[in-house]
Design an enzyme around this catalytic site. Structure first.
Site, PDB file in Angstrom:
ATOM      1  N   VAL A   1       0.832  -1.206   0.000  1.00  0.00           N
ATOM      2  CA  VAL A   1       0.000   0.000   0.000  1.00  0.00           C
ATOM      3  C   VAL A   1       0.864   1.252   0.000  1.00  0.00           C
ATOM      4  CG1 VAL A   1      -1.863  -1.186   1.202  1.00  0.00           C
ATOM      5  CG2 VAL A   1      -0.194   0.113   2.518  1.00  0.00           C
TER       6      VAL A   1
ATOM      7  N   VAL B   1       5.735  -2.761  -8.539  1.00  0.00           N
ATOM      8  CA  VAL B   1       5.185  -1.414  -8.735  1.00  0.00           C
ATOM      9  C   VAL B   1       5.457  -0.553  -7.501  1.00  0.00           C
ATOM     10  CG1 VAL B   1       3.045  -0.107  -9.045  1.00  0.00           C
ATOM     11  CG2 VAL B   1       3.489  -2.130 -10.432  1.00  0.00           C
ATOM     12  N   LYS B   2       5.311  -1.118  -6.315  1.00  0.00           N
ATOM     13  CA  LYS B   2       5.599  -0.372  -5.085  1.00  0.00           C
ATOM     14  C   LYS B   2       7.066   0.059  -5.053  1.00  0.00           C
ATOM     15  CE  LYS B   2       5.306   1.024  -0.737  1.00  0.00           C
ATOM     16  NZ  LYS B   2       4.547   2.144  -0.256  1.00  0.00           N
ATOM     17  N   ALA B   3       7.978  -0.836  -5.414  1.00  0.00           N
ATOM     18  CA  ALA B   3       9.402  -0.502  -5.429  1.00  0.00           C
ATOM     19  C   ALA B   3       9.690   0.603  -6.442  1.00  0.00           C
ATOM     20  CB  ALA B   3      10.239  -1.744  -5.745  1.00  0.00           C
TER      21      ALA B   3
END
Length: 79
Positions: A15, A64-66
């Site tokens: 998140v 995608v978070k990274a």
């Protein structure tokens, strides 16, 4: 694959939005996993956030978070 063999459904769902986003239930949620599992988990995600995106197969949410974190770091350094 090992979890699926045992009937366990797995998603990765990091998140973004911090503590304030969690308190206000406006998190951005980046999900990796099968479409079927994503669809089943959507009611939970909708209770936690407002931007919910299935990014692809298992691991895609983490990727995608990274990438998001790298972009934020580059912007901070540029400023």
């Amino acid at each position: 694959a090992a979890a699926a063999d045992k009937g366990i459904r797995v998603l990765d769902a990091p998140v973004s939005g911090g503590e304030a986003g969690a308190i206000e239930a406006v998190l951005s949620i980046m999900v990796g996993g099968t479409q079927e599992d994503f669809d089943a988990a959507c009611p939970l995600f909708e209770a936690l956030g407002t931007t919910i995106v299935r990014c692809g197969p298992h691991g895609a949410g983490q990727t995608v978070k990274a990438a998001n974190q790298l972009i934020v770091a580059v912007n901070l350094q540029a400023c």
